[in-house]
Scaffold this motif. Sequence first.
Motif, mmCIF file in Angstrom:
data_model
loop_
_atom_site.group_PDB
_atom_site.id
_atom_site.type_symbol
_atom_site.label_atom_id
_atom_site.label_comp_id
_atom_site.label_asym_id
_atom_site.label_seq_id
_atom_site.Cartn_x
_atom_site.Cartn_y
_atom_site.Cartn_z
ATOM 1 N N LEU A 36 50.938 77.181 -2.477
ATOM 2 C CA LEU A 36 50.057 77.882 -1.547
ATOM 3 C C LEU A 36 49.966 79.357 -1.909
ATOM 4 O O LEU A 36 50.844 79.904 -2.579
ATOM 5 C CB LEU A 36 50.580 77.749 -0.120
ATOM 6 N N HIS A 57 55.705 78.964 -3.987
ATOM 7 C CA HIS A 57 54.416 79.511 -3.576
ATOM 8 C C HIS A 57 54.156 80.882 -4.199
ATOM 9 O O HIS A 57 55.085 81.599 -4.583
ATOM 10 C CB HIS A 57 54.359 79.609 -2.057
ATOM 11 N N ASP A 105 46.409 80.831 2.352
ATOM 12 C CA ASP A 105 46.719 79.666 3.177
ATOM 13 C C ASP A 105 47.611 80.032 4.361
ATOM 14 O O ASP A 105 47.505 79.428 5.434
ATOM 15 C CB ASP A 105 47.432 78.602 2.333
#
Length: 250
Positions: A36, A57, A105
């Motif tokens: 993400l 991430h 996100d």
Amino acid sequence: MSDPLRPRASLRTAVVWEVLREALERRAKAAGRDVLDVLDTGGGTGNFAVPAARLGHRVTVVDPSPNALFALETRAAETGVADRVHGVQGDTDNLFDVVERGSYDVVLCHGVLEYVDDPSEAVRRTAAALRPSGSLSLLAAGLGGAVLARAIAGHFTEARHALTDEAGRWGESDPVPRRFTVEQLSRLVTAAGLEAVAVHGVRVFSDLVPGGLVDTEPGAVDALLKLEAAAAELPAFHAVATQLHVLGER
């Protein structure tokens, strides 16, 4: 992977980290992606950014302090995630001068609203950084926790002042410019076009327990962590938490 927030230092961060980690897992599953894009506004030295990067991430940290960003860079390198952590100097006022709208996100806004001129505008900007489906993690100082702490310390006049002060301050020497209730934070999230899906009380007990007791009593840290986690979602304890965490989603 060991949890970088345990055990001793986690007394102040464990509840939020657990909520954030679960939100990252849900968002990754919903997006069908393992990686993400996370934005951490006011992320400082990376208390949450580095652990999120350790989960794989990509994290962008926006912070006004060059010293904090230097410490972030060092910490990310020492942890082996320098390629997944990017620090840029800025704040919520000029957020879209340094990052793109609708590109993340998950967005973190921790310890920011207490210090900005317009908390409502700050939440709107951070929410605007989210993709059409995204999560906002909002953490701010709680009014009730400050009132309780001043009263326990015997400063009853200051405690009463905080209750009636528009910004929730207990006096001129109060180092925190603004505090919030659950209702105020939830309204900010809703006004920004998100749904407040979860509220947690943070540091309900840990700021009130004598440090010597926690440091010397065997098993006290883990027991206190479990107590904090058990109380975090109970509305009865939100009113006395030092910090309040709201998770907003769209």
